[in-house]
Design a protein around this motif. Structure first.
Motif, PDB file in Angstrom:
ATOM      1  N   ARG A 292       0.828  -1.216   0.000  1.00  0.00           N
ATOM      2  CA  ARG A 292       0.000   0.000   0.000  1.00  0.00           C
ATOM      3  C   ARG A 292       0.858   1.261   0.000  1.00  0.00           C
ATOM      4  N   ARG A 293       1.887   1.264   0.851  1.00  0.00           N
ATOM      5  CA  ARG A 293       2.768   2.428   0.933  1.00  0.00           C
ATOM      6  C   ARG A 293       3.454   2.690  -0.405  1.00  0.00           C
ATOM      7  N   SER A 294       3.921   1.627  -1.048  1.00  0.00           N
ATOM      8  CA  SER A 294       4.625   1.776  -2.319  1.00  0.00           C
ATOM      9  C   SER A 294       3.716   2.336  -3.410  1.00  0.00           C
ATOM     10  N   VAL A 295       2.495   1.824  -3.495  1.00  0.00           N
ATOM     11  CA  VAL A 295       1.543   2.343  -4.484  1.00  0.00           C
ATOM     12  C   VAL A 295       1.217   3.800  -4.187  1.00  0.00           C
ATOM     13  N   ASP A 296       1.036   4.142  -2.920  1.00  0.00           N
ATOM     14  CA  ASP A 296       0.763   5.537  -2.545  1.00  0.00           C
ATOM     15  C   ASP A 296       1.921   6.450  -2.944  1.00  0.00           C
ATOM     16  N   VAL A 297       3.149   5.995  -2.743  1.00  0.00           N
ATOM     17  CA  VAL A 297       4.326   6.801  -3.103  1.00  0.00           C
ATOM     18  C   VAL A 297       4.367   7.038  -4.609  1.00  0.00           C
ATOM     19  N   VAL A 298       4.148   5.986  -5.388  1.00  0.00           N
ATOM     20  CA  VAL A 298       4.167   6.127  -6.852  1.00  0.00           C
ATOM     21  C   VAL A 298       3.061   7.078  -7.306  1.00  0.00           C
ATOM     22  N   ALA A 299       1.850   6.876  -6.798  1.00  0.00           N
ATOM     23  CA  ALA A 299       0.737   7.745  -7.185  1.00  0.00           C
ATOM     24  C   ALA A 299       0.991   9.190  -6.767  1.00  0.00           C
ATOM     25  N   GLY A 300       1.576   9.373  -5.592  1.00  0.00           N
ATOM     26  CA  GLY A 300       1.895  10.725  -5.140  1.00  0.00           C
ATOM     27  C   GLY A 300       2.944  11.387  -6.010  1.00  0.00           C
TER      28      GLY A 300
ATOM     29  N   ILE B 116      -2.385   3.134 -14.571  1.00  0.00           N
ATOM     30  CA  ILE B 116      -2.062   1.774 -15.019  1.00  0.00           C
ATOM     31  C   ILE B 116      -1.315   1.020 -13.932  1.00  0.00           C
ATOM     32  N   LEU B 117      -1.714  -0.240 -13.731  1.00  0.00           N
ATOM     33  CA  LEU B 117      -0.969  -1.175 -12.893  1.00  0.00           C
ATOM     34  C   LEU B 117      -0.581  -2.366 -13.760  1.00  0.00           C
ATOM     35  N   VAL B 118       0.693  -2.700 -13.797  1.00  0.00           N
ATOM     36  CA  VAL B 118       1.157  -3.954 -14.388  1.00  0.00           C
ATOM     37  C   VAL B 118       1.854  -4.712 -13.272  1.00  0.00           C
ATOM     38  N   ASN B 119       1.206  -5.765 -12.817  1.00  0.00           N
ATOM     39  CA  ASN B 119       1.713  -6.564 -11.703  1.00  0.00           C
ATOM     40  C   ASN B 119       2.513  -7.743 -12.253  1.00  0.00           C
ATOM     41  N   CYS B 120       3.813  -7.688 -12.063  1.00  0.00           N
ATOM     42  CA  CYS B 120       4.660  -8.804 -12.521  1.00  0.00           C
ATOM     43  C   CYS B 120       5.411  -9.429 -11.353  1.00  0.00           C
ATOM     44  N   VAL B 121       4.827  -9.374 -10.180  1.00  0.00           N
ATOM     45  CA  VAL B 121       5.402 -10.003  -8.994  1.00  0.00           C
ATOM     46  C   VAL B 121       5.064 -11.493  -9.029  1.00  0.00           C
ATOM     47  N   GLY B 122       6.045 -12.328  -8.796  1.00  0.00           N
ATOM     48  CA  GLY B 122       5.764 -13.759  -8.757  1.00  0.00           C
ATOM     49  C   GLY B 122       6.982 -14.557  -8.327  1.00  0.00           C
ATOM     50  N   MET B 123       6.720 -15.777  -7.881  1.00  0.00           N
ATOM     51  CA  MET B 123       7.800 -16.668  -7.456  1.00  0.00           C
ATOM     52  C   MET B 123       7.347 -18.113  -7.555  1.00  0.00           C
TER      53      MET B 123
ATOM     54  N   VAL C 149       2.953 -14.328  -2.166  1.00  0.00           N
ATOM     55  CA  VAL C 149       3.580 -13.494  -3.188  1.00  0.00           C
ATOM     56  C   VAL C 149       2.781 -13.488  -4.488  1.00  0.00           C
ATOM     57  N   ASN C 150       2.299 -14.636  -4.930  1.00  0.00           N
ATOM     58  CA  ASN C 150       1.640 -14.715  -6.232  1.00  0.00           C
ATOM     59  C   ASN C 150       0.177 -14.300  -6.216  1.00  0.00           C
ATOM     60  N   LEU C 151      -0.503 -14.495  -5.117  1.00  0.00           N
ATOM     61  CA  LEU C 151      -1.944 -14.217  -5.066  1.00  0.00           C
ATOM     62  C   LEU C 151      -2.302 -13.077  -4.119  1.00  0.00           C
ATOM     63  N   LYS C 152      -1.856 -13.184  -2.881  1.00  0.00           N
ATOM     64  CA  LYS C 152      -2.204 -12.152  -1.900  1.00  0.00           C
ATOM     65  C   LYS C 152      -1.646 -10.794  -2.305  1.00  0.00           C
ATOM     66  N   SER C 153      -0.410 -10.753  -2.777  1.00  0.00           N
ATOM     67  CA  SER C 153       0.152  -9.458  -3.177  1.00  0.00           C
ATOM     68  C   SER C 153      -0.607  -8.891  -4.375  1.00  0.00           C
ATOM     69  N   ALA C 154      -1.057  -9.760  -5.294  1.00  0.00           N
ATOM     70  CA  ALA C 154      -1.846  -9.291  -6.437  1.00  0.00           C
ATOM     71  C   ALA C 154      -3.153  -8.654  -5.966  1.00  0.00           C
ATOM     72  N   MET C 155      -3.791  -9.287  -4.987  1.00  0.00           N
ATOM     73  CA  MET C 155      -5.035  -8.752  -4.442  1.00  0.00           C
ATOM     74  C   MET C 155      -4.828  -7.334  -3.894  1.00  0.00           C
ATOM     75  N   PHE C 156      -3.791  -7.169  -3.099  1.00  0.00           N
ATOM     76  CA  PHE C 156      -3.617  -5.887  -2.424  1.00  0.00           C
ATOM     77  C   PHE C 156      -2.917  -4.840  -3.286  1.00  0.00           C
ATOM     78  N   LEU C 157      -2.150  -5.264  -4.291  1.00  0.00           N
ATOM     79  CA  LEU C 157      -1.661  -4.310  -5.298  1.00  0.00           C
ATOM     80  C   LEU C 157      -2.846  -3.763  -6.085  1.00  0.00           C
ATOM     81  N   ALA C 158      -3.727  -4.674  -6.514  1.00  0.00           N
ATOM     82  CA  ALA C 158      -4.904  -4.271  -7.274  1.00  0.00           C
ATOM     83  C   ALA C 158      -5.793  -3.331  -6.462  1.00  0.00           C
ATOM     84  N   GLN C 159      -5.993  -3.651  -5.195  1.00  0.00           N
ATOM     85  CA  GLN C 159      -6.821  -2.809  -4.336  1.00  0.00           C
ATOM     86  C   GLN C 159      -6.227  -1.415  -4.179  1.00  0.00           C
ATOM     87  N   ALA C 160      -4.934  -1.366  -3.882  1.00  0.00           N
ATOM     88  CA  ALA C 160      -4.275  -0.071  -3.689  1.00  0.00           C
ATOM     89  C   ALA C 160      -4.308   0.754  -4.969  1.00  0.00           C
ATOM     90  N   ALA C 161      -4.046   0.111  -6.102  1.00  0.00           N
ATOM     91  CA  ALA C 161      -4.077   0.825  -7.377  1.00  0.00           C
ATOM     92  C   ALA C 161      -5.493   1.293  -7.690  1.00  0.00           C
TER      93      ALA C 161
END
Length: 193
Positions: free
Chosen positions: A10-18, A25-32, A52-64
């Protein structure tokens, strides 16, 4: 950004948006991946791959989405999956990875439904093996490299530009009426298996 920590996401998305005055646009390429045969899968490895693959996608999408909706303009979200969202892998320990990517397919469809009223599209890109650091161990081993090529009808692995082209498309006006879809960048694997 630490993909293991929702607050950091959340903090990272807020920093980028700020920094950019908004977010379109969000392009989520986080995975392992943690390769473990079914009878050897540990709870720790399972939890980390899902985190990493699912939960982070959920909350990246939400924050974006929060920033995209607040910006009151059309937007796009694109998530990177894998052909393993649709296909198992014979002879390899991919239970957790396949489950996480398959679940991400449904997350994309649900988010597409929820964000459509805001003019935000949500799609996925599902490549086969891509010539990246994550695939290096497969491609540097002559035996696994040959196995990979034998499964791909176009007889080559994907290059990063193949995946980038799909991301550019999904985030462009040309894809403004496409949402809830997964595009397989796989050299024909899903069409032939």
């Amino acid at each position: 950004m630490d993909a293991h920590a929702v607050e950091d996401i959340r903090r990272s998305v807020d920093v980028v948006a700020g920094h950019w005055g908004g977010l379109k646009i969000l392009v989520n390429c986080v995975g392992m991946q943690r390769e473990q045969a079914l009878l050897e899968v540990t709870e720790k490895a399972f939890d980390e791959v899902i985190e990493v693959n699912l939960k982070s996608a959920m909350f990246l999408a939400q924050a974006a989405a929060r920033h995209q909706i607040a910006g009151d303009q059309d937007g796009a979200q694109v998530h990177l999956l894998s052909v393993r969202a649709q296909l198992g892998l014979h002879g390899r320990g991919y239970s957790t990875y396949c489950a996480s990517k398959g679940a991400l397919t449904m997350l994309i469809r649900q988010h597409a439904s929820e964000l459509a009223p805001h003019g935000i599209t949500v799609n996925g890109i599902a490549p086969t093996v891509v010539r990246t650091e994550m695939a290096r161990h497969w491609l540097e081993n002559p035996e696994t490299h040959a196995q990979v090529l034998a499964r791909i009808p176009l007889a080559r692995v994907a290059e990063p530009r193949d995946v980038a082209g799909a991301a550019v498309f999904f985030t462009s006006p040309a894809a403004s009426f496409i949402t809830g879809q997964v595009l397989y960048i796989d050299g024909g694997i899903t069409g032939s298996q």
